[in-house]
Design a protein around this motif. Structure first.
Motif, PDB file in Angstrom:
ATOM      1  N   ILE A  97       0.766  -1.161   0.057  1.00  0.00           N
ATOM      2  CA  ILE A  97      -0.059   0.188  -0.034  1.00  0.00           C
ATOM      3  C   ILE A  97       0.894   1.358  -0.064  1.00  0.00           C
ATOM      4  O   ILE A  97       0.288   2.156  -0.421  1.00  0.00           O
ATOM      5  N   GLY A  98       2.248   1.331   0.397  1.00  0.00           N
ATOM      6  CA  GLY A  98       2.904   2.289   0.428  1.00  0.00           C
ATOM      7  C   GLY A  98       3.080   3.405   1.481  1.00  0.00           C
ATOM      8  O   GLY A  98       2.842   4.551   1.662  1.00  0.00           O
ATOM      9  N   ALA A  99       2.970   2.696   2.821  1.00  0.00           N
ATOM     10  CA  ALA A  99       2.769   3.746   3.943  1.00  0.00           C
ATOM     11  C   ALA A  99       4.002   2.794   4.761  1.00  0.00           C
ATOM     12  O   ALA A  99       4.121   1.358   4.961  1.00  0.00           O
ATOM     13  N   MET A 100       4.807   3.554   5.791  1.00  0.00           N
ATOM     14  CA  MET A 100       5.475   3.133   6.642  1.00  0.00           C
ATOM     15  C   MET A 100       5.061   2.919   8.017  1.00  0.00           C
ATOM     16  O   MET A 100       4.476   4.086   8.574  1.00  0.00           O
ATOM     17  N   ILE A 101       4.992   1.761   8.359  1.00  0.00           N
ATOM     18  CA  ILE A 101       4.219   1.487   9.820  1.00  0.00           C
ATOM     19  C   ILE A 101       5.296   1.227  10.887  1.00  0.00           C
ATOM     20  O   ILE A 101       6.349   0.487  10.883  1.00  0.00           O
ATOM     21  N   GLY A 102       5.213   2.083  12.066  1.00  0.00           N
ATOM     22  CA  GLY A 102       6.133   1.948  13.169  1.00  0.00           C
ATOM     23  C   GLY A 102       5.561   1.477  14.508  1.00  0.00           C
ATOM     24  O   GLY A 102       4.080   1.615  14.568  1.00  0.00           O
ATOM     25  N   SER A 103       6.071   1.046  15.490  1.00  0.00           N
ATOM     26  CA  SER A 103       5.425   0.663  16.652  1.00  0.00           C
ATOM     27  C   SER A 103       5.745   1.603  17.741  1.00  0.00           C
ATOM     28  O   SER A 103       6.862   1.978  17.931  1.00  0.00           O
ATOM     29  N   ARG A 104       4.677   2.065  18.381  1.00  0.00           N
ATOM     30  CA  ARG A 104       4.998   2.996  19.382  1.00  0.00           C
ATOM     31  C   ARG A 104       3.865   2.578  20.526  1.00  0.00           C
ATOM     32  O   ARG A 104       2.883   2.564  20.527  1.00  0.00           O
ATOM     33  N   GLN A 105       4.655   2.193  21.843  1.00  0.00           N
ATOM     34  CA  GLN A 105       3.842   1.908  22.913  1.00  0.00           C
ATOM     35  C   GLN A 105       2.802   0.677  22.507  1.00  0.00           C
ATOM     36  O   GLN A 105       1.728   1.053  22.861  1.00  0.00           O
ATOM     37  N   ASP A 106       3.107  -0.069  21.984  1.00  0.00           N
ATOM     38  CA  ASP A 106       2.363  -1.452  21.380  1.00  0.00           C
ATOM     39  C   ASP A 106       1.462  -0.985  20.678  1.00  0.00           C
ATOM     40  O   ASP A 106       0.436  -1.576  20.318  1.00  0.00           O
ATOM     41  N   LYS A 107       1.492   0.108  19.974  1.00  0.00           N
ATOM     42  CA  LYS A 107       0.450   0.414  18.840  1.00  0.00           C
ATOM     43  C   LYS A 107       1.195   0.638  17.409  1.00  0.00           C
ATOM     44  O   LYS A 107       2.328   1.008  17.373  1.00  0.00           O
ATOM     45  N   SER A 108       0.298   0.156  16.552  1.00  0.00           N
ATOM     46  CA  SER A 108       1.068   0.136  15.072  1.00  0.00           C
ATOM     47  C   SER A 108       0.495   1.630  14.605  1.00  0.00           C
ATOM     48  O   SER A 108      -0.800   1.751  14.091  1.00  0.00           O
ATOM     49  N   ILE A 109       1.446   2.565  14.336  1.00  0.00           N
ATOM     50  CA  ILE A 109       1.162   3.838  13.945  1.00  0.00           C
ATOM     51  C   ILE A 109       1.623   4.185  12.587  1.00  0.00           C
ATOM     52  O   ILE A 109       2.502   3.691  12.021  1.00  0.00           O
ATOM     53  N   VAL A 110       0.717   4.631  11.496  1.00  0.00           N
ATOM     54  CA  VAL A 110       1.280   5.064  10.260  1.00  0.00           C
ATOM     55  C   VAL A 110       2.382   6.578  10.287  1.00  0.00           C
ATOM     56  O   VAL A 110       2.055   7.291  10.803  1.00  0.00           O
ATOM     57  N   MET A 111       3.706   6.037  10.182  1.00  0.00           N
ATOM     58  CA  MET A 111       4.757   7.132  10.563  1.00  0.00           C
ATOM     59  C   MET A 111       4.972   7.928   8.968  1.00  0.00           C
ATOM     60  O   MET A 111       5.274   9.188   9.421  1.00  0.00           O
ATOM     61  N   MET A 112       4.703   7.371   7.962  1.00  0.00           N
ATOM     62  CA  MET A 112       4.864   8.401   6.856  1.00  0.00           C
ATOM     63  C   MET A 112       4.265   7.534   5.612  1.00  0.00           C
ATOM     64  O   MET A 112       3.894   6.264   5.671  1.00  0.00           O
ATOM     65  N   LEU A 113       3.527   8.373   4.688  1.00  0.00           N
ATOM     66  CA  LEU A 113       2.992   7.904   3.620  1.00  0.00           C
ATOM     67  C   LEU A 113       3.792   8.387   2.211  1.00  0.00           C
ATOM     68  O   LEU A 113       4.288   9.170   2.377  1.00  0.00           O
ATOM     69  N   TYR A 114       3.746   7.504   1.293  1.00  0.00           N
ATOM     70  CA  TYR A 114       4.882   7.723   0.123  1.00  0.00           C
ATOM     71  C   TYR A 114       3.821   8.032  -0.625  1.00  0.00           C
ATOM     72  O   TYR A 114       2.831   7.531  -1.210  1.00  0.00           O
TER      73      TYR A 114
END
Length: 550
Positions: A97-114
């Motif tokens: 899909i073209g999204a960078m997913i990061g883990s923060r405090q046990d949450k999966s967060i969209v960190m960047m969109l291409y």
């Protein structure tokens, strides 16, 4: 007679040497076969009698990784399940899909969109927390990698359930998977009326084509001087390094030579095509994370006196990897050679073949580095990366900035700002007002973050040493007063280091609206390496003197 005797003795010596070589070879093969037999027998016994069930794939992968770790960090094994990641790494393409997913405090967060990818087109936003993927609760499934669930066949849809800032209930976002192409050049543009800028972040497939296209585009916009940014570039494919070097040096010029154990593989690579431009002034930016292929390009530019290097000494990876196919669809990336740039130097900084007593690999001492010469006769050195012609001290983030970033407060405030402000000025022009900065300070006031300054750490070390050496009683009053005076205050530090924090905030906020391009353009006014490059381009007499070694 004497001559005949010498010939016979010489032939005998060769036969003995040949025999010893064959013996050593056979002996090594025997040792390999013997140890493989021991390993297989041990594994069989372990599987049969160990108290719990043994996962064969995981056990073998662990043992292989441990074995390869004793060599160097670049010799890696790719199990069948990892081949897709390997192909993405080399080709820059994947189905997703073209999204960078990061883990923060046990949450999966969209960190960047291409930009231009299915994720951006679907309406997904940076800061969205993904809670379900196609109905799978990813918090409850610790064994599932969210990024892999997002990948799939082109043309198939994936439904994401996300929590979005400012919305009470989760929302569903449907994204149609497609081929996502990771770009090697995330940004190029004009810094002013005559200076162009190309940010090269990888050497995956098509890197050379992307740099050439960016160069031609900037030339059409009036570019007369170029800044090529290789900072934070970990390297990649050797052929792309050769192709990019060829943009600036004539056809037939040597780019790199590789030498390893298998002498048949030793090879010298030269520029194959006509150069795009052999005269335009070039400045290359490097730092400690510029490695491998990035060091080949920067080294070539320096060795041919084709441009000036500015920044920090590069990483020092002068090793070449070759991918070898293994059984059952697995692969191994193995270090097969060292590379040497045109001056003849190898910039490998770490000696993995001779380790320290504790097993760690040692750096090559500066006193052991050998001098070489560029085409114009300037001295350059091997064994420690590529040293820039103009060294700029690396910017070290303050403890406050590190804490705010690591705790995610800079990112979270940018998400909040994006929600509160539908639009902002172009990234190059966007600046927080004083009132907006104070709003951030107030917002962060009740958030959980803390840090220890270097001065506080040093005082702690001093106190420990004083106690150990029985001086503490004599100086404890002075220490207490000094600790009280130097103890940091968050509010005071927010004022003292306001410029640094504002820069971080402005970059993160710009990326919410303009993605990677916004983050890059926002930094132009504060980047010390870039400032030094523009200053040098404003003094071309100095530029020419550097290249002539004066």
């Amino acid at each position: 007679m004497k001559l005949r005797k010498k010939i016979i003795l010489g032939a005998s010596a060769l036969l003995v040497a040949g025999g010893l070589t064959a013996y050593k070879q056979d002996d090594r093969f025997f040792e390999i076969a013997r140890n493989l037999d021991i390993y297989a027998t041990m594994f069989k016994e372990l599987n049969m009698y160990y108290v719990d069930e043994v996962n064969p794939n995981r056990m073998v992968k662990t043992s292989i990784d441990a074995m390869l770790k004793s060599l160097d960090p670049y010799t890696n094994f790719y199990a069948e399940d990892d081949i897709e990641d390997y192909m993405t790494m080399t080709t820059g393409r994947y189905n997703g899909i073209g999204a960078m997913i990061g883990s923060r405090q046990d949450k999966s967060i969209v960190m960047m969109l291409y930009e231009g990818t299915p994720a951006e087109k679907s309406g997904l936003q940076i800061g969205d927390e993904i809670v379900k993927i196609d109905g799978v609760d990813i918090k409850a499934r610790r064994d599932v990698d969210p990024s892999k669930l997002l990948r799939g066949q082109t043309g198939t849809a994936v439904k994401l359930t996300v929590k979005r800032f400012g919305q009470k209930d989760p929302i569903d976002v449907s994204v149609m998977r497609d081929v996502v192409k990771m770009t090697n050049v995330p940004y190029h543009g004009m810094l002013n009326d005559e200076v162009g800028y190309i940010d090269l972040k990888d050497f995956m497939a098509a890197a050379g084509r992307e740099v050439r296209a960016a160069y031609q585009d900037l030339k059409g916009k009036g570019m007369k001087k170029l800044v090529l940014d290789l900072r934070e570039n970990p390297g990649g494919l050797l052929d792309q390094a050769i192709d990019i070097s060829n943009i600036f040096i004539p056809r037939g010029s040597e780019v790199v030579t590789t030498k390893g154990k298998v002498t048949e593989w030793n090879k010298s690579y030269a520029a194959l095509s006509p150069a795009l431009d052999t005269d335009m002034p070039v400045i290359v930016l490097t730092n400690n994370h510029s490695a491998s292929a990035a060091e080949i390009v920067s080294g070539v530019i320096q060795d041919y006196d084709r441009g000036v290097l500015i920044g920090q000494r590069t990483y020092g990876k002068g090793l070449v990897q070759t991918t070898r196919p293994l059984s059952f669809g697995t692969r191994m990336k193995i270090t097969t050679a060292k590379y040497y740039i045109p001056s003849g130097r190898c910039i490998q900084a770490i000696d993995y073949s001779h380790r320290n007593a504790d097993g760690s690999a040692g750096k090559i001492a500066d006193s052991l580095r050998t001098a070489f010469k560029t085409k114009a006769g300037r001295p350059v050195f091997d064994g420690g990366g590529v040293t820039p012609d103009i060294e700029i001290e690396a910017v070290t983030p303050t403890p406050l900035a590190q804490s705010l970033t690591s705790k995610g407060l800079i990112f979270d405030y940018a998400v909040k700002y994006h929600h509160d402000h539908p639009t902002i000025k172009p990234a190059r022009e966007f600046r927080l007002t004083d009132a907006e900065y104070q709003d951030f300070v107030k917002w962060a006031g009740d958030k959980e973050y803390d840090y220890t300054t270097q001065v506080e750490k040093d005082l702690g070390t001093l106190e420990a040493s004083a106690k150990k050496e029985k001086y503490f009683d004599q100086i404890q009053d002075q220490l207490k007063a000094l600790k009280s005076k130097m103890s940091h205050s968050k509010d005071a530090d927010m004022k003292t280091f306001q410029a640094e924090i504002r820069t971080l905030l402005e970059g993160e906020i710009a990326s919410q609206y303009y993605f990677q391009k916004g983050l890059k353009e926002s930094s132009f006014g504060t980047d010390p390496d870039l400032k030094a490059a523009l200053k040098l381009f404003g003094d071309m007499a100095r530029y020419e003197k550097i290249l002539k070694g004066k």
